[in-house]
Design a protein around this motif. Sequence first.
Motif, PDB file in Angstrom:
ATOM      1  N   UNK A 251       1.892  12.394  -1.541  1.00 52.15           N
ATOM      2  CA  UNK A 251       0.883  11.489  -1.403  1.00 52.15           C
ATOM      3  C   UNK A 251       0.911  10.394  -2.439  1.00 52.15           C
ATOM      4  N   UNK A 252       0.902  10.826  -3.724  1.00 48.80           N
ATOM      5  CA  UNK A 252       1.192   9.665  -4.808  1.00 48.80           C
ATOM      6  C   UNK A 252       2.216   9.058  -4.665  1.00 48.80           C
ATOM      7  N   UNK A 253       3.438   9.710  -4.368  1.00 43.96           N
ATOM      8  CA  UNK A 253       4.811   8.999  -4.180  1.00 43.96           C
ATOM      9  C   UNK A 253       4.458   7.630  -3.132  1.00 43.96           C
ATOM     10  N   UNK A 254       4.091   8.343  -1.897  1.00 51.58           N
ATOM     11  CA  UNK A 254       3.819   7.331  -0.882  1.00 51.58           C
ATOM     12  C   UNK A 254       3.361   6.126  -1.117  1.00 51.58           C
ATOM     13  N   UNK A 255       2.046   6.565  -1.822  1.00 53.62           N
ATOM     14  CA  UNK A 255       1.017   5.259  -2.252  1.00 53.62           C
ATOM     15  C   UNK A 255       1.629   4.329  -3.102  1.00 53.62           C
ATOM     16  N   UNK A 256       2.575   5.081  -4.146  1.00 51.25           N
ATOM     17  CA  UNK A 256       3.306   4.195  -5.094  1.00 51.25           C
ATOM     18  C   UNK A 256       4.265   3.239  -4.415  1.00 51.25           C
ATOM     19  N   UNK A 257       4.845   3.877  -3.479  1.00 55.51           N
ATOM     20  CA  UNK A 257       6.001   3.100  -2.674  1.00 55.51           C
ATOM     21  C   UNK A 257       5.265   1.641  -1.835  1.00 55.51           C
ATOM     22  N   UNK A 258       4.027   2.134  -1.075  1.00 57.67           N
ATOM     23  CA  UNK A 258       3.331   1.117  -0.166  1.00 57.67           C
ATOM     24  C   UNK A 258       2.903   0.106  -1.400  1.00 57.67           C
ATOM     25  N   UNK A 259       2.443   0.538  -2.332  1.00 58.15           N
ATOM     26  CA  UNK A 259       1.665  -0.573  -3.487  1.00 58.15           C
ATOM     27  C   UNK A 259       2.977  -1.330  -4.064  1.00 58.15           C
ATOM     28  N   UNK A 260       4.014  -0.943  -4.387  1.00 54.55           N
ATOM     29  CA  UNK A 260       5.298  -1.788  -4.799  1.00 54.55           C
ATOM     30  C   UNK A 260       5.744  -2.657  -3.626  1.00 54.55           C
ATOM     31  N   UNK A 261       5.629  -2.276  -2.483  1.00 51.13           N
ATOM     32  CA  UNK A 261       6.189  -2.925  -1.194  1.00 51.13           C
ATOM     33  C   UNK A 261       5.381  -4.006  -0.635  1.00 51.13           C
ATOM     34  N   UNK A 262       4.039  -4.124  -1.157  1.00 54.43           N
ATOM     35  CA  UNK A 262       3.067  -4.939  -0.857  1.00 54.43           C
ATOM     36  C   UNK A 262       2.596  -4.363   0.500  1.00 54.43           C
ATOM     37  N   UNK A 263       2.394  -3.162   0.764  1.00 51.01           N
ATOM     38  CA  UNK A 263       2.051  -2.632   2.151  1.00 51.01           C
ATOM     39  C   UNK A 263       0.777  -1.828   2.141  1.00 51.01           C
ATOM     40  N   UNK A 264       0.207  -1.391   0.947  1.00 51.20           N
ATOM     41  CA  UNK A 264      -0.945  -0.692   0.862  1.00 51.20           C
ATOM     42  C   UNK A 264      -2.050  -1.276   1.377  1.00 51.20           C
ATOM     43  N   UNK A 265      -2.131  -2.648   1.546  1.00 52.88           N
ATOM     44  CA  UNK A 265      -3.405  -3.225   2.269  1.00 52.88           C
ATOM     45  C   UNK A 265      -3.598  -2.681   3.775  1.00 52.88           C
ATOM     46  N   UNK A 266      -2.501  -2.159   4.600  1.00 48.48           N
ATOM     47  CA  UNK A 266      -2.495  -1.820   5.797  1.00 48.48           C
ATOM     48  C   UNK A 266      -2.550  -0.317   5.808  1.00 48.48           C
ATOM     49  N   UNK A 267      -2.590   0.425   4.834  1.00 51.26           N
ATOM     50  CA  UNK A 267      -2.594   1.765   4.944  1.00 51.26           C
ATOM     51  C   UNK A 267      -3.669   2.340   3.811  1.00 51.26           C
TER      52      UNK A 267
END
Length: 250
Positions: A126-142
């Motif tokens: 989970x931590x790795x996925x969240x780090x990826x989404x944040x870096x890619x500017x996708x965390x707002x969707x997930x």
Amino acid sequence: MKAKTTHILFDCDNTLVLSEALAFEACAELSNEILSSQNVTDRYTGEQLLVDFVGKNFRGMLMDLQDKYKFTIPSEQLEKYVAMEEEKVIEKLREKLVPCVGANDVLEKLAKSGKYQFAVVSSSAHRRVMASLEKANQATYFPSDGVFSAATSLPKPTSKPDPAIYLFACEKLGAPPATCVAVEDSKSGATSAVRAGIPLIAYVGSYETPEKRDEMAKALKDIGAAAIMYEWVEFENCLEQAGCNVSDTP
């Protein structure tokens, strides 16, 4: 009567973000240290690990290495290795990761339409996925509770191609598998979704050469993909294809 699609379940690595090569680069050194400690002479590069273990998390990869080379890592030590690998990979992703071409545009358009709920269903922690989404500017969707990890969300950790993480996500989301569509890039991920009874869009745009993209398109179609997506710009058409094939998906 066809079930209405209400949820889109995205794999993360090499589907939403270009992370697999970076992740395997980060874990190759640790993998080789483990092999050396077990008196195994073979060594892997990140590229070799990517070819052999794409779609699997580090725990699943270690299980395969133990089977291949006939050694056993005590469970406590295995968990230490998994934690070490996670830290190495997250550091690398925060430094170099970029989104898959076109993915952010599609997410923005889908979010504005309001037609679907989103979730990420991944083998990675989970931590790795969240780090990826944040870096890619996708965390707002997930949001965090919309990210499901086979490595850390389940009572018993596993990895795709086990369908457990998809079934778990569907249960938590209150969405029967037939009302979802999954987006996957790997054989293990595709098999996981299909085994869970979820219509599948196979994304092959993250593979580097036209030959490899065509090879994977055929392989993922054979597994049961309802549609093949070479570029994210094709997503809307692929979603329609997957919806049309809901009743026919294995």
